[in-house]
Design a protein around this motif. Sequence first.
Motif, short mmCIF file in Angstrom:
data_model
loop_
_atom_site.label_atom_id
_atom_site.label_comp_id
_atom_site.label_asym_id
_atom_site.label_seq_id
_atom_site.Cartn_x
_atom_site.Cartn_y
_atom_site.Cartn_z
N GLN A 153 0.83 -1.21 0.00
CA GLN A 153 0.00 0.00 0.00
C GLN A 153 0.87 1.26 0.00
O GLN A 153 0.58 2.23 -0.69
CB GLN A 153 -0.95 0.02 1.22
N ILE A 154 1.94 1.23 0.76
CA ILE A 154 2.88 2.37 0.77
C ILE A 154 3.45 2.57 -0.63
O ILE A 154 3.47 3.69 -1.15
CB ILE A 154 4.00 2.15 1.82
N TYR A 155 3.91 1.48 -1.25
CA TYR A 155 4.47 1.58 -2.60
C TYR A 155 3.44 2.14 -3.59
O TYR A 155 3.76 2.99 -4.42
CB TYR A 155 4.95 0.22 -3.09
N LEU A 156 2.20 1.67 -3.49
CA LEU A 156 1.17 2.11 -4.44
C LEU A 156 0.80 3.57 -4.26
O LEU A 156 0.34 4.22 -5.20
CB LEU A 156 -0.09 1.24 -4.29
N ASN A 157 1.02 4.10 -3.07
CA ASN A 157 0.68 5.49 -2.79
C ASN A 157 1.86 6.45 -2.97
O ASN A 157 1.71 7.65 -2.77
CB ASN A 157 0.10 5.62 -1.38
N MET A 158 3.01 5.92 -3.37
CA MET A 158 4.18 6.77 -3.60
C MET A 158 4.03 7.50 -4.94
O MET A 158 3.40 6.99 -5.86
CB MET A 158 5.47 5.92 -3.62
N ASP A 159 4.64 8.66 -5.02
CA ASP A 159 4.60 9.43 -6.27
C ASP A 159 5.58 8.89 -7.30
O ASP A 159 5.36 9.02 -8.50
CB ASP A 159 4.92 10.91 -6.01
N GLU A 160 6.66 8.29 -6.82
CA GLU A 160 7.68 7.78 -7.74
C GLU A 160 7.81 6.27 -7.60
O GLU A 160 7.46 5.69 -6.58
CB GLU A 160 9.03 8.43 -7.42
N GLU A 161 8.32 5.66 -8.67
CA GLU A 161 8.56 4.21 -8.67
C GLU A 161 9.77 3.89 -7.79
O GLU A 161 10.72 4.67 -7.73
CB GLU A 161 8.88 3.74 -10.09
N ILE A 162 9.74 2.73 -7.16
CA ILE A 162 10.93 2.28 -6.43
C ILE A 162 11.93 1.72 -7.44
O ILE A 162 11.56 1.32 -8.54
CB ILE A 162 10.58 1.24 -5.34
N GLU A 163 13.18 1.67 -7.05
CA GLU A 163 14.23 1.15 -7.91
C GLU A 163 14.09 -0.36 -8.07
O GLU A 163 13.47 -1.03 -7.25
CB GLU A 163 15.61 1.47 -7.31
N PHE A 164 14.73 -0.88 -9.11
CA PHE A 164 14.69 -2.31 -9.40
C PHE A 164 15.07 -3.15 -8.19
O PHE A 164 14.37 -4.11 -7.85
CB PHE A 164 15.62 -2.65 -10.59
N ASN A 165 16.18 -2.82 -7.53
CA ASN A 165 16.67 -3.64 -6.41
C ASN A 165 15.67 -3.71 -5.26
O ASN A 165 15.47 -4.76 -4.66
CB ASN A 165 18.03 -3.16 -5.92
#
Length: 121
Positions: free
Chosen positions: A10-22
Amino acid sequence: MMEKLYNQVQIYLNMDEEIEFNEFQDFYKTVISELNERGQELEEDDIWRALFIAESLTSNAKNRIKETKNKQEKKKYKKMGQRSKLWAEHFTLRLHQSGYNEKQINERFEQMLEEEPEASS
């Protein structure tokens, strides 16, 4: 553990930017490890969380395949998406076996998409 992973997605989905591959890969590995260990014995609430996590990983991996230029990463995203999709299908089947129809599953999934991550304590 599933609740913690659900909150993280849920945190990831609500972030404005994509997380890095790793970071994506590390989260994926943590999820798959948990599902391999406990995926068959999850209670209903955790099945819903696991389905949401697996669907989110699948969808995100598919999108990343289109966006990344790195061939190695594309290949890894493809594998992560395929494996996540298998788990999503498994949990969907278990929900059907518990008496839920496709409409009910989709409605619950939409509700989950609208949820905000829980604040860390």
